[in-house]
Scaffold this motif. Structure first.
Motif, short mmCIF file in Angstrom:
data_model
loop_
_atom_site.label_atom_id
_atom_site.label_comp_id
_atom_site.label_asym_id
_atom_site.label_seq_id
_atom_site.Cartn_x
_atom_site.Cartn_y
_atom_site.Cartn_z
N ARG A 321 -23.68 100.74 26.79
CA ARG A 321 -24.62 101.53 27.75
C ARG A 321 -24.11 102.83 28.17
O ARG A 321 -23.17 102.74 28.88
CB ARG A 321 -24.92 100.49 29.00
N MET A 322 -25.05 103.84 27.89
CA MET A 322 -24.48 105.14 28.26
C MET A 322 -24.77 105.54 29.62
O MET A 322 -25.65 105.32 30.10
CB MET A 322 -25.02 106.17 27.33
N PRO A 323 -23.88 106.39 30.36
CA PRO A 323 -24.25 106.56 31.84
C PRO A 323 -25.35 107.71 31.87
O PRO A 323 -25.68 108.17 30.82
CB PRO A 323 -23.01 107.11 32.25
N ALA A 324 -25.81 107.77 33.04
CA ALA A 324 -26.80 109.06 33.21
C ALA A 324 -26.22 110.27 32.85
O ALA A 324 -25.16 110.62 33.19
CB ALA A 324 -27.34 108.92 34.67
N ARG A 325 -27.06 111.16 31.93
CA ARG A 325 -26.65 112.24 31.60
C ARG A 325 -26.17 113.31 32.64
O ARG A 325 -25.62 114.05 32.38
CB ARG A 325 -27.64 112.88 30.43
N ASP A 326 -27.00 113.25 33.68
CA ASP A 326 -27.00 114.35 34.79
C ASP A 326 -25.74 114.11 35.58
O ASP A 326 -25.29 114.79 36.46
CB ASP A 326 -28.04 114.24 35.59
N HIS A 327 -25.15 112.86 35.20
CA HIS A 327 -23.68 112.51 35.86
C HIS A 327 -22.55 112.31 34.72
O HIS A 327 -21.72 111.41 35.21
CB HIS A 327 -23.69 111.61 37.02
N THR A 328 -22.78 112.88 33.86
CA THR A 328 -21.74 112.77 32.74
C THR A 328 -21.32 114.11 32.56
O THR A 328 -21.95 115.10 32.25
CB THR A 328 -22.59 112.37 31.35
N VAL A 329 -20.01 114.35 32.21
CA VAL A 329 -19.15 115.43 31.84
C VAL A 329 -18.45 115.36 30.59
O VAL A 329 -17.54 114.26 30.40
CB VAL A 329 -18.14 115.80 32.88
N LEU A 330 -18.41 116.18 29.75
CA LEU A 330 -17.58 116.13 28.29
C LEU A 330 -16.32 117.15 28.85
O LEU A 330 -16.44 118.06 29.06
CB LEU A 330 -18.52 116.60 27.24
N ARG A 331 -15.26 116.16 28.44
CA ARG A 331 -14.04 117.14 28.56
C ARG A 331 -13.88 117.55 27.03
O ARG A 331 -13.34 117.04 26.30
CB ARG A 331 -12.78 116.04 28.96
N LEU A 332 -13.62 118.99 27.14
CA LEU A 332 -13.41 119.55 25.98
C LEU A 332 -11.83 119.79 25.72
O LEU A 332 -11.06 119.51 26.73
CB LEU A 332 -13.73 120.89 25.83
N PRO A 333 -11.38 120.22 24.55
CA PRO A 333 -9.88 120.43 24.47
C PRO A 333 -9.39 121.36 25.36
O PRO A 333 -10.16 122.37 25.60
CB PRO A 333 -9.66 120.62 22.90
N SER A 334 -8.18 121.39 25.72
CA SER A 334 -7.79 122.41 26.74
C SER A 334 -7.46 123.71 26.10
O SER A 334 -7.67 123.92 24.91
CB SER A 334 -6.48 121.65 27.40
N TYR A 335 -7.34 124.72 26.93
CA TYR A 335 -7.15 126.03 26.58
C TYR A 335 -5.89 126.01 25.70
O TYR A 335 -5.88 126.68 24.65
CB TYR A 335 -7.07 127.03 27.69
N GLU A 336 -5.03 125.50 26.00
CA GLU A 336 -3.64 125.34 25.27
C GLU A 336 -3.95 124.69 23.96
O GLU A 336 -3.30 125.02 22.96
CB GLU A 336 -2.54 124.76 26.04
N GLU A 337 -4.74 123.77 23.72
CA GLU A 337 -5.02 123.05 22.51
C GLU A 337 -5.90 124.00 21.56
O GLU A 337 -5.28 124.03 20.25
CB GLU A 337 -5.71 121.78 22.82
N VAL A 338 -6.70 124.42 22.13
CA VAL A 338 -7.63 125.24 21.20
C VAL A 338 -7.05 126.71 20.71
O VAL A 338 -7.43 127.18 19.90
CB VAL A 338 -8.96 125.65 21.88
N LYS A 339 -6.18 127.23 21.54
CA LYS A 339 -5.35 128.26 21.33
C LYS A 339 -4.44 128.20 20.37
O LYS A 339 -4.45 128.93 19.45
CB LYS A 339 -4.45 128.87 22.54
N SER A 340 -3.60 127.18 19.98
CA SER A 340 -2.97 126.77 18.74
C SER A 340 -3.41 125.93 17.54
O SER A 340 -2.95 125.79 16.80
CB SER A 340 -1.59 125.79 19.38
N ASP A 341 -4.65 125.37 17.90
CA ASP A 341 -5.26 124.73 17.00
C ASP A 341 -6.85 125.04 16.51
O ASP A 341 -7.82 125.03 17.22
CB ASP A 341 -5.31 123.32 17.26
N PRO A 342 -7.07 125.77 15.60
CA PRO A 342 -8.21 126.64 15.23
C PRO A 342 -9.24 125.30 14.85
O PRO A 342 -10.51 125.58 15.06
CB PRO A 342 -8.20 127.22 13.82
N VAL A 343 -8.81 124.14 14.44
CA VAL A 343 -9.80 123.17 14.07
C VAL A 343 -10.41 122.50 15.42
O VAL A 343 -11.46 122.25 15.65
CB VAL A 343 -9.23 121.97 13.48
N LEU A 344 -9.57 122.49 16.52
CA LEU A 344 -10.05 122.02 17.79
C LEU A 344 -10.86 122.89 18.47
O LEU A 344 -11.78 122.67 19.02
CB LEU A 344 -8.76 121.68 18.89
#
Length: 831
Positions: A321-344
């Motif tokens: 059961r998924m929560p309401a979309r208007d109260h859901t936040v997606l956590r993206l890979p951090s700046y440090e992760e995307v800086k060093s990992d092109p796939v992320l």
């Protein structure tokens, strides 16, 4: 504010722009121009400004200039708005010109990203700036939004900074920066702004302005759509979905041996099966007595047989059961992760583009920093699009439709040395809509304006045409454009509001036109016809980009366009001919262009007009191979096109194609570390100056400066058969003496040549640099092979003169040539 006929049937459950109670300063009335100096403020009776807007563009009070729109919208809400345009940024003094703003600073780099405005696709500095008087470059700093924000903070430290505009929109998360060739932090971090408004921000700006005016602390304004800001931790009541990894491997369990009992399997793993072991011990204790419980046939007792019952696992049900979309936040890979990992980085970019539909988008969060310095950049879902009535209100505000008087020359005109090219281009154009659902991967319109089309009403458009006719100085009766981001998406949208609110596709027209998209061009045709009937309007041209795959669905529209709104040439952008790069661009196949071309020529012939299509193409786009560019060059020659201006792919921040360029992965598909289909998921990236120049040279195959490079490339590709002097060949074998320069339509940006240096071929067929020999004063100046003077009668132009033979000229002309060389003294005539 809900108009009876809207662009789309998307539910606009947002507070209308005109429903706010005006701020008390509305009593000062409307300014002819928003003030840019203290003297102008005094003339208006102001002692201070409530809001001061800082922009990298010259101040042009026209609805095509974002800062003018924002300023007039805030003025209509009752705020006193001042503008500081193109300030001197080396100190904070220029930012104190209008005094301290009462509410906040509004900062933008201008209508263009400051880096794209300053540098070419080859990272060369431009010498011009179309948004500056006199077309002078260098009037704004690199990364202007960051620099302006810092200077505003220096000027008045305690005044909130509200950042907006295209530069902020495209940098709201960690992004690849083409000019430094690295991933940079979110602009919220680098600019230290209090809040970022992304996209067309009228709705968000009006709400934020009134809440700040009500003395609500800006750090508490965290619930406005279309905003981004700092946050230490998620608020209560929000459900966070972790999207920081790709291809996360779980525990690998061995395959179960079907020939082993449960207890044997447990014993093999060093465990025990307590249930079976207990039953076995009990049976041994009972001994032979247990055998009496068996029937004579030796089978099990009927009393011990029980039916199997399937019981739902309630714990699994709660997990699905998924929560309401208007109260859901997606956590993206951090700046440090995307800086060093092109796939992320590719993964984060893909998630961002999937969350662009206001109907179902979720909030995004990305960490910046580690340890005690870690902070989250929180991005709320995109803003709710404006209704048709709100669009009419925004474009109906009292714009002066001209540059500020301070830019006028000594004659009080803006047409001389202080002319602003960007204003000159749009001074007689009308913007009829916003947004684009095309989703081209190299374009950032969708990320900024969204893919929900927002159109004005017919009456509003006609009223603006009348305003241009009656108020624009020097109007000749020609409207230069009646369009928007795309010329023919006016009032197009999804047939079903339910489907539109749930759709997550990045494009409504790729790989084919969605069956839920209505393509009726009748409202646009009606506007064209009504506008042509206006007194004083002689000609209406369409200068915006045309989506020809949509146009072919309405032949009546093409007929109307071709026979009444084309001034001899119509520019369209197929971008390429090959399927590989077109799929990475999310553009239709060249077959759609051919269909449009047939209709274009048919209706032009019916009207008795000789008109031409001018196709635009992109070189070096991700997914383009050398063979693709070679095939495009062959197509160009076959169809008789010679490109003058060539656009090389420009990796703009946050664009899908830029993510491909940086990561080498196709973000239109799911991003994986272990690719299942490498041909589909890996993207050929055109890097390095040499290869980018080669792709550009294929588009300009007719330029002798490019022939040595193309000959070498064709031989390396095994296509030396394309080198020759026949019509079937792409590049000739001969090499005229050239100076190595390239003169484009924009002469200021042309690549100059080293004086006197040219290219020719040696006996081995290799290109070598040469210099022109010094000519005596008595000699004719210039290269004889490039003289513009007409040849002598009977002279045959051949390869010996550096030019190909004339069509139809044969060797039989030789006697005539000899005869022509002998003058006739008496009659003065020659045969």
């Amino acid at each position: 504010m809900n108009a009876p006929v809207d662009v789309s049937f998307f539910q606009r459950d947002a507070k209308p722009l005109t429903s706010y109670k005006p701020y008390w300063a509305k009593r000062f009335g409307v300014a002819k121009f928003l003030p840019t100096s203290r003297a102008e403020m005094e003339q208006l009776g102001w002692d201070s400004c409530d809001i001061i807007l800082v922009t990298g563009d010259a101040y042009v009070d026209h609805p095509s200039f974002g800062m003018a729109v924002i300023g007039r919208v805030l003025e209509a809400q009752g705020f006193r708005v001042g503008i500081i345009a193109q300030p001197e940024w080396n100190s904070a003094e220029a930012f104190k010109t209008l005094g301290k703003p009462n509410l906040f600073w509004g900062v933008t780099s201008g209508n263009m990203d400051s880096m794209i405005n300053r540098y070419t696709a080859d990272r060369k500095i431009r010498s011009d700036d179309a948004y500056t008087p006199g077309d002078v470059g260098g009037k704004r700093p690199d990364r202007a939004a960051i620099v302006y924000s810092q200077r505003c903070r220096e000027a008045y430290k305690d005044v909130p900074i509200v950042l907006g505009g295209i530069e902020g929109s495209l940098r709201r998360i960690a992004h690849y920066d083409y000019w430094s060739d690295k991933v940079r932090r979110s602009i919220v971090v680098d600019s230290k702004c209090d809040i970022l408004l992304y996209g067309n921000a009228e709705r968000a700006l009006v709400e934020v302005a009134h809440r700040i005016a009500a003395r609500e602390p800006v750090e508490q304004i965290t619930d406005v759509r279309g905003t981004a800001f700092f946050r230490r931790a998620s608020e209560e009541g929000w459900f966070e979905v972790d999207s920081t990894t790709v291809d996360e491997l779980g525990e690998v369990e061995p395959h179960i041996n079907p020939y082993m009992t449960t207890s044997e399997q447990a014993e093999a793993q060093g465990q025990t099966c307590s249930k079976e072991d207990g039953e076995k011990a009990q049976a041994e204790a009972m001994g032979p007595a247990c055998s009496s419980g068996q029937n004579k046939a030796g089978g099990a007792s009927v009393a011990n047989v029980q039916p199997i019952q399937f019981v739902p696992n309630l714990s699994l049900r709660s997990k699905n059961r998924m929560p309401a979309r208007d109260h859901t936040v997606l956590r993206l890979p951090s700046y440090e992760e995307v800086k060093s990992d092109p796939v992320l980085y590719a993964h984060a970019n893909r998630v961002l583009h999937l969350e662009t539909n206001p109907g179902n988008a979720r909030a995004l969060v990305q960490a910046h920093g580690e340890g005690v310095t870690a902070r989250d950049v929180w991005m709320n879902p995109p803003p709710i699009p404006l209704t048709t009535a709100e669009m009419d209100w925004v474009f109906g505000l009292p714009y002066a439709r001209s540059p500020h008087p301070s830019y006028a020359d000594e004659n009080g005109s803006h047409d001389g040395t202080t002319k602003i090219p960007a204003w000159e281009m749009i001074r007689t154009s009308v913007n009829i809509m916003r947004g684009c659902f095309g989703g081209c991967t190299f374009c950032s319109i969708t990320e900024h304006e969204g893919r929900i089309i927002q159109s004005r009403s017919e009456d509003s458009i006609i009223h603006e045409l009348e305003e241009i006719r009656d108020k624009v100085k020097g109007f000749t009766g020609t409207i230069s454009d009646l369009g928007g981001p795309t010329a023919n998406m006016y009032r197009l949208g999804c047939k079903s509001p339910t489907i539109e609110a749930a759709c997550r596709k990045p494009s409504c027209v790729f790989p084919g036109i969605c069956p839920n998209l209505h393509t009726d061009h009748a409202p646009l045709i009606k506007i064209y016809r009504r506008a042509r009937k206006l007194p004083g309007i002689k000609k209406i041209l369409i200068g915006s980009g045309l989506r020809y795959d949509l146009a072919v669905k309405s032949p009546e529209y093409i007929k109307e366009l071709v026979q009444h709104h084309v001034g001899g040439y119509l520019k369209i952008a197929p971008e390429h001919t090959e399927a590989g790069p077109l799929n990475k661009m999310m553009k239709p196949g060249i077959g759609s262009y051919e269909k449009f071309k047939q209709l274009f020529e048919k209706f032009s012939e019916e009207a008795g007009k000789k008109q031409f299509l001018i196709p635009y193409f992109i070189a070096a786009h991700p997914g383009t191979s050398d063979e693709d560019m070679m095939n495009l060059a062959i197509w160009l020659k076959k169809n008789g096109f010679r490109a003058d201006q060539v656009q090389t792919f420009y990796p703009s921040p946050m664009a899908t194609a830029t993510a491909m360029y940086h990561s080498g992965r196709n973000t239109l598909t799911k991003v994986r570390r272990q690719m299942r289909d490498e041909q589909e998921e890996r993207v050929d990236i055109v890097r390095g100056e040499k290869r980018r120049r080669l792709h550009k040279a294929f588009l300009r195959y007719h330029d002798p400066n490019n022939w040595p490079m193309l000959r070498e490339a064709l031989k390396h590709m095994g296509r030396a058969d394309l080198i020759g002097n026949g019509k079937q060949h792409l590049i000739p074998t001969f090499q005229p003496l050239v100076d190595g320069s390239y003169q484009s339509a924009r002469k200021k940006n042309s690549t100059g040549s080293t004086a006197g240096v040219g290219y020719t071929t040696n006996k081995d067929g290799k290109a070598v640099a040469v210099r022109r020999r010094t000519q005596e004063n008595s000699e004719p100046q210039g290269d004889v092979r490039f003289r513009t003077a007409a040849p002598k009668p009977g002279k045959m132009l051949s390869q010996h003169t550096g030019l190909p033979p004339r069509a139809g000229v044969t060797g039989k002309a030789k006697p005539a040539f000899k005869a022509a060389a002998k003058p006739v003294a008496k009659s003065g005539k020659s045969r």
